[in-house]
Scaffold this motif. Structure first.
Motif, PDB file in Angstrom:
ATOM      1  N   SER A   1       4.107  15.889 -16.576  1.00 59.02           N
ATOM      2  CA  SER A   1       2.784  15.590 -16.033  1.00 59.02           C
ATOM      3  C   SER A   1       2.864  14.344 -15.169  1.00 59.02           C
ATOM      4  CB  SER A   1       1.784  15.323 -17.159  1.00 59.02           C
ATOM      5  OG  SER A   1       1.637  16.472 -17.945  1.00 59.02           O
ATOM      6  N   LEU A   2       2.389  14.436 -13.942  1.00 63.05           N
ATOM      7  CA  LEU A   2       2.274  13.297 -13.049  1.00 63.05           C
ATOM      8  C   LEU A   2       0.931  12.652 -13.365  1.00 63.05           C
ATOM      9  CD1 LEU A   2       3.137  11.571 -10.658  1.00 63.05           C
ATOM     10  CD2 LEU A   2       2.352  13.384  -9.145  1.00 63.05           C
ATOM     11  N   ASP A   3       0.957  11.592 -14.191  1.00 59.51           N
ATOM     12  CA  ASP A   3      -0.275  11.008 -14.725  1.00 59.51           C
ATOM     13  C   ASP A   3      -1.024  10.124 -13.747  1.00 59.51           C
ATOM     14  OD1 ASP A   3       0.117  12.361 -17.058  1.00 59.51           O
ATOM     15  OD2 ASP A   3       0.900  10.647 -18.148  1.00 59.51           O
ATOM     16  N   ASP A   4      -0.319   9.193 -13.117  1.00 63.08           N
ATOM     17  CA  ASP A   4      -0.993   8.304 -12.186  1.00 63.08           C
ATOM     18  C   ASP A   4       0.016   7.536 -11.353  1.00 63.08           C
ATOM     19  OD1 ASP A   4      -0.019   6.239 -13.813  1.00 63.08           O
ATOM     20  OD2 ASP A   4      -1.946   5.848 -14.740  1.00 63.08           O
TER      21      ASP A   4
ATOM     22  N   ARG B   1       3.816   7.526 -12.725  1.00 61.58           N
ATOM     23  CA  ARG B   1       4.010   7.578 -14.185  1.00 61.58           C
ATOM     24  C   ARG B   1       3.967   9.025 -14.620  1.00 61.58           C
ATOM     25  NH1 ARG B   1       1.589   7.224 -19.308  1.00 61.58           N
ATOM     26  NH2 ARG B   1      -0.538   7.467 -18.574  1.00 61.58           N
ATOM     27  N   MET B   2       5.038   9.442 -15.307  1.00 63.46           N
ATOM     28  CA  MET B   2       5.172  10.815 -15.782  1.00 63.46           C
ATOM     29  C   MET B   2       5.232  10.833 -17.300  1.00 63.46           C
ATOM     30  SD  MET B   2       5.414  12.170 -12.903  1.00 63.46           S
ATOM     31  CE  MET B   2       5.903  11.821 -11.261  1.00 63.46           C
ATOM     32  N   THR B   3       4.735  11.927 -17.879  1.00 65.22           N
ATOM     33  CA  THR B   3       4.817  12.123 -19.324  1.00 65.22           C
ATOM     34  C   THR B   3       5.249  13.560 -19.601  1.00 65.22           C
ATOM     35  OG1 THR B   3       2.479  12.710 -19.433  1.00 65.22           O
ATOM     36  CG2 THR B   3       3.035  10.396 -19.851  1.00 65.22           C
ATOM     37  N   SER B   4       5.470  13.858 -20.851  1.00 63.53           N
ATOM     38  CA  SER B   4       5.831  15.194 -21.347  1.00 63.53           C
ATOM     39  C   SER B   4       7.265  15.603 -21.029  1.00 63.53           C
ATOM     40  CB  SER B   4       4.862  16.264 -20.813  1.00 63.53           C
ATOM     41  OG  SER B   4       3.548  15.949 -21.162  1.00 63.53           O
TER      42      SER B   4
END
Length: 135
Positions: A60-63, A71-74
């Protein structure tokens, strides 16, 4: 999806591609993805098109943040490359022009739970059928 598809597993990413055209004598900055407020490239010469910085479906491209970039997650916790955990950018010369990439520069950082390794790959095929790992 190809297991080697545009795999660059990074937490924060700032990207600069250097290039030379066959008609030009010296290298210049082709495009930059600062990722401080959006995914769009900057510094594009008129005879080059560059696409937005995008993330694979596994992350996920969060912000975007001025101090840390994208900032990426997952991220996958696997030690093997995950097919859908990647970033990609595209660059393409205008019709009748030749593009030679001479350098690639990027910065990255990660959290304590972020990815511990990554690969940098490129391909001349739009479907990334035959990528070359460069780092």
């Amino acid at each position: 999806m190809n297991n080697r598809k545009k795999l660059v597993t990074l937490f924060a990413f700032s990207f600069v591609v250097l290039f030379s055209f066959s008609a030009l004598a010296s290298a210049a900055i082709l495009s930059e993805w600062a990722l401080v407020d959006n995914a769009n490239p900057t510094n594009n010469p008129s005879d080059v098109s560059a696409g937005a910085f995008t993330a694979g479906s596994g992350i996920s491209l969060d912000d975007f943040a001025t101090s840390t970039g994208a900032r990426m997650t997952s991220w996958s916790e696997s030690t093997s490359p995950a097919t859908d955990d990647y970033f990609q950018v595209t660059v393409q010369p205008a019709a009748g022009k030749k593009l030679t990439i001479t350098a690639l520069d990027f910065m990255h950082s990660r959290s304590g739970t972020g990815p511990t390794s990554y690969q940098v790959q490129h391909s001349k095929q739009a479907n990334f059928a035959s990528p070359t790992t460069i780092a």
